[in-house]
Design a protein around this motif. Sequence first.
Motif, PDB file in Angstrom:
ATOM      1  N   MET A   1      93.740  24.550  81.448  1.00 26.57           N
ATOM      2  CA  MET A   1      92.935  23.955  82.526  1.00 26.57           C
ATOM      3  C   MET A   1      93.472  24.426  83.862  1.00 26.57           C
ATOM      4  O   MET A   1      94.679  24.419  84.106  1.00 26.57           O
ATOM      5  CB  MET A   1      93.010  22.424  82.441  1.00 26.57           C
ATOM      6  N   ARG A   2      92.591  24.836  84.756  1.00 27.81           N
ATOM      7  CA  ARG A   2      93.000  25.270  86.088  1.00 27.81           C
ATOM      8  C   ARG A   2      93.492  24.083  86.902  1.00 27.81           C
ATOM      9  O   ARG A   2      92.855  23.053  86.970  1.00 27.81           O
ATOM     10  CB  ARG A   2      91.819  25.921  86.816  1.00 27.81           C
ATOM     11  N   LEU A   3      94.621  24.282  87.570  1.00 29.87           N
ATOM     12  CA  LEU A   3      95.186  23.192  88.348  1.00 29.87           C
ATOM     13  C   LEU A   3      94.379  22.903  89.607  1.00 29.87           C
ATOM     14  O   LEU A   3      94.458  21.813  90.155  1.00 29.87           O
ATOM     15  CB  LEU A   3      96.637  23.522  88.721  1.00 29.87           C
ATOM     16  N   ASP A   4      93.619  23.954  90.074  1.00 24.12           N
ATOM     17  CA  ASP A   4      92.845  23.733  91.291  1.00 24.12           C
ATOM     18  C   ASP A   4      91.425  23.254  90.987  1.00 24.12           C
ATOM     19  O   ASP A   4      90.611  23.117  91.884  1.00 24.12           O
ATOM     20  CB  ASP A   4      92.785  25.018  92.127  1.00 24.12           C
ATOM     21  N   ALA A   5      91.110  23.012  89.708  1.00 23.81           N
ATOM     22  CA  ALA A   5      89.780  22.533  89.354  1.00 23.81           C
ATOM     23  C   ALA A   5      89.667  21.055  89.688  1.00 23.81           C
ATOM     24  O   ALA A   5      90.652  20.323  89.667  1.00 23.81           O
ATOM     25  CB  ALA A   5      89.526  22.740  87.864  1.00 23.81           C
ATOM     26  N   PRO A   6      88.459  20.576  90.008  1.00 20.42           N
ATOM     27  CA  PRO A   6      88.270  19.141  90.276  1.00 20.42           C
ATOM     28  C   PRO A   6      88.694  18.304  89.080  1.00 20.42           C
ATOM     29  O   PRO A   6      88.364  18.623  87.938  1.00 20.42           O
ATOM     30  CB  PRO A   6      86.756  19.028  90.534  1.00 20.42           C
ATOM     31  N   GLN A   7      89.468  17.285  89.323  1.00 21.99           N
ATOM     32  CA  GLN A   7      89.979  16.439  88.248  1.00 21.99           C
ATOM     33  C   GLN A   7      89.029  15.254  88.021  1.00 21.99           C
ATOM     34  O   GLN A   7      88.708  14.526  88.951  1.00 21.99           O
ATOM     35  CB  GLN A   7      91.370  15.902  88.606  1.00 21.99           C
ATOM     36  N   THR A   8      88.590  15.060  86.779  1.00 19.59           N
ATOM     37  CA  THR A   8      87.667  13.971  86.443  1.00 19.59           C
ATOM     38  C   THR A   8      88.244  13.018  85.416  1.00 19.59           C
ATOM     39  O   THR A   8      87.581  12.089  84.994  1.00 19.59           O
ATOM     40  CB  THR A   8      86.348  14.538  85.893  1.00 19.59           C
ATOM     41  N   ILE A   9      89.506  13.286  85.004  1.00 21.66           N
ATOM     42  CA  ILE A   9      90.112  12.426  83.995  1.00 21.66           C
ATOM     43  C   ILE A   9      90.252  11.006  84.549  1.00 21.66           C
ATOM     44  O   ILE A   9      90.756  10.797  85.651  1.00 21.66           O
ATOM     45  CB  ILE A   9      91.489  12.974  83.574  1.00 21.66           C
ATOM     46  N   GLY A  10      89.780  10.026  83.765  1.00 24.95           N
ATOM     47  CA  GLY A  10      89.900   8.634  84.164  1.00 24.95           C
ATOM     48  C   GLY A  10      88.812   8.156  85.098  1.00 24.95           C
ATOM     49  O   GLY A  10      88.788   6.991  85.470  1.00 24.95           O
ATOM     50  N   VAL A  11      87.904   9.064  85.487  1.00 25.93           N
ATOM     51  CA  VAL A  11      86.815   8.671  86.362  1.00 25.93           C
ATOM     52  C   VAL A  11      85.590   8.388  85.514  1.00 25.93           C
ATOM     53  O   VAL A  11      85.095   9.258  84.796  1.00 25.93           O
ATOM     54  CB  VAL A  11      86.494   9.781  87.395  1.00 25.93           C
ATOM     55  N   LYS A  12      85.081   7.171  85.583  1.00 20.87           N
ATOM     56  CA  LYS A  12      83.928   6.784  84.783  1.00 20.87           C
ATOM     57  C   LYS A  12      82.645   7.147  85.504  1.00 20.87           C
ATOM     58  O   LYS A  12      82.457   6.824  86.680  1.00 20.87           O
ATOM     59  CB  LYS A  12      83.962   5.275  84.509  1.00 20.87           C
ATOM     60  N   LYS A  13      81.791   7.843  84.811  1.00 21.26           N
ATOM     61  CA  LYS A  13      80.516   8.245  85.400  1.00 21.26           C
ATOM     62  C   LYS A  13      79.624   7.026  85.609  1.00 21.26           C
ATOM     63  O   LYS A  13      79.464   6.196  84.735  1.00 21.26           O
ATOM     64  CB  LYS A  13      79.808   9.255  84.481  1.00 21.26           C
ATOM     65  N   ALA A  14      79.077   6.934  86.821  1.00 23.16           N
ATOM     66  CA  ALA A  14      78.184   5.821  87.127  1.00 23.16           C
ATOM     67  C   ALA A  14      76.913   5.934  86.296  1.00 23.16           C
ATOM     68  O   ALA A  14      76.384   7.023  86.094  1.00 23.16           O
ATOM     69  CB  ALA A  14      77.854   5.811  88.614  1.00 23.16           C
ATOM     70  N   THR A  15      76.434   4.817  85.804  1.00 18.98           N
ATOM     71  CA  THR A  15      75.206   4.807  85.014  1.00 18.98           C
ATOM     72  C   THR A  15      74.103   4.131  85.808  1.00 18.98           C
ATOM     73  O   THR A  15      74.352   3.258  86.638  1.00 18.98           O
ATOM     74  CB  THR A  15      75.417   4.066  83.688  1.00 18.98           C
ATOM     75  N   ALA A  16      72.875   4.549  85.538  1.00 20.90           N
ATOM     76  CA  ALA A  16      71.719   3.970  86.222  1.00 20.90           C
ATOM     77  C   ALA A  16      71.450   2.574  85.673  1.00 20.90           C
ATOM     78  O   ALA A  16      71.772   2.267  84.523  1.00 20.90           O
ATOM     79  CB  ALA A  16      70.503   4.870  86.016  1.00 20.90           C
ATOM     80  N   PRO A  17      70.825   1.705  86.465  1.00 19.92           N
ATOM     81  CA  PRO A  17      70.434   0.390  85.956  1.00 19.92           C
ATOM     82  C   PRO A  17      69.445   0.548  84.802  1.00 19.92           C
ATOM     83  O   PRO A  17      68.704   1.520  84.737  1.00 19.92           O
ATOM     84  CB  PRO A  17      69.764  -0.274  87.163  1.00 19.92           C
ATOM     85  N   ARG A  18      69.433  -0.427  83.907  1.00 15.84           N
ATOM     86  CA  ARG A  18      68.448  -0.396  82.831  1.00 15.84           C
ATOM     87  C   ARG A  18      67.034  -0.428  83.416  1.00 15.84           C
ATOM     88  O   ARG A  18      66.131   0.292  82.956  1.00 15.84           O
ATOM     89  CB  ARG A  18      68.685  -1.583  81.902  1.00 15.84           C
ATOM     90  N   LEU A  19      66.822  -1.258  84.435  1.00 16.14           N
ATOM     91  CA  LEU A  19      65.529  -1.312  85.114  1.00 16.14           C
ATOM     92  C   LEU A  19      65.769  -1.321  86.609  1.00 16.14           C
ATOM     93  O   LEU A  19      66.626  -2.045  87.104  1.00 16.14           O
ATOM     94  CB  LEU A  19      64.757  -2.581  84.713  1.00 16.14           C
ATOM     95  N   GLU A  20      65.008  -0.503  87.325  1.00 17.78           N
ATOM     96  CA  GLU A  20      65.074  -0.498  88.783  1.00 17.78           C
ATOM     97  C   GLU A  20      63.659  -0.452  89.348  1.00 17.78           C
ATOM     98  O   GLU A  20      62.870   0.439  89.016  1.00 17.78           O
ATOM     99  CB  GLU A  20      65.878   0.692  89.300  1.00 17.78           C
ATOM    100  N   VAL A  21      63.347  -1.423  90.187  1.00 15.40           N
ATOM    101  CA  VAL A  21      62.070  -1.478  90.892  1.00 15.40           C
ATOM    102  C   VAL A  21      62.351  -1.146  92.349  1.00 15.40           C
ATOM    103  O   VAL A  21      63.169  -1.811  92.992  1.00 15.40           O
ATOM    104  CB  VAL A  21      61.433  -2.881  90.763  1.00 15.40           C
TER     105      VAL A  21
END
Length: 372
Positions: A1-21
Amino acid sequence: MRLDAPQTIGVKKATAPRLEVRNVSCTFDGREVVRNVSFQVEPGEIMCLLGPSGCGKSTTLRVVAGIERQSAGSVHADGKMLCNEVFATPPEARGVGLIFQDFALFPHLTVGQNIAFGLKGSKSEMRARVDELLERVDLAGYADKTPHMLSGGEQQRVALARALAPRPRIMLMDEPFSGLDNRLRDGIRDETLQLLKEEGTAVVLVTHEPEEAMRMADQIALMRDGQIVQKGAPYNIYNAPCDKAAAAFFSDINVIRGRVEGLLTNTVFGQFLAPAVADGAEVEIVFRPQHVKLDFDRNGRGPNPTPQDGVPARGVVERARFMGHESLVEFRMDFDGGKLKATVPGVFLPKPGTPLWLSVRRDRCFVFPPKG
């Protein structure tokens, strides 16, 4: 893994709401019946659209279902757009369950066939699901009956089971428990909503009954004249209403008036804080009957003022009624001849003409500028 690459370990991807009006409006015959309505519902969350008849809550529900088309705004499920002003996913492709007041069972099918109507799978799997739901709605053994053999409340419970059967990701409910008698309503309602929560279903519930909304909802959107006037958890909506009408929608209220001088309003009950209100402006001080404290008259004198309860004011009992868990006492106040109400736990029925002293909890009062 490149050390200068963006680190995403431990970052939880935001999820969309089940319903959005988003900013939904509806216009019929030139009249805007829903205006700029927006809200989100997460999986397993219950959102209640609460308001009087004609405020636009059922129309909003029908837009989400795909039964009505909005004139502006959009509806999204799990980040995917279901509809906007020019595009609409068909109702049957939305993954949405519907329970409206007119539950409309198929009269030529048995109860079991009604519930299994939208299911897929083997006969044994469908039968197991039908039996599970009949047990849930307290109708075990009713699978072979036909709708005309059932009472109105039983038919409504079958409609609930039918809507729950396909495990929809979104459930829309328009006063679905109104046909149940009081003995069964709380149990069936709580069991149904618990099942929906367990399955991660986002629920939008329409009702005009504040007690039902408080009991069932995680979030309440209070609607008036086609728009949401306040949104939040039941505790916050009840204890921090946005205006006098919002406070009055949830319970009886008392109202006294005063004029602001130096951020304070002088009244017969003492001074009330009125922050951010200009000097000379009139305000309405709103408080609920259960937050009125009563004390006996002692030869024309009442209790001493306190920081918590302010200054007592005398009133004369006009009527007292026992309401089951509490007593409601109505007063004619000495200071202006106006009427105020108080509720007292248990039985308290003073005779008409009895003088009593009323105090008002400072931390339970709301100060609002009057509306025209």
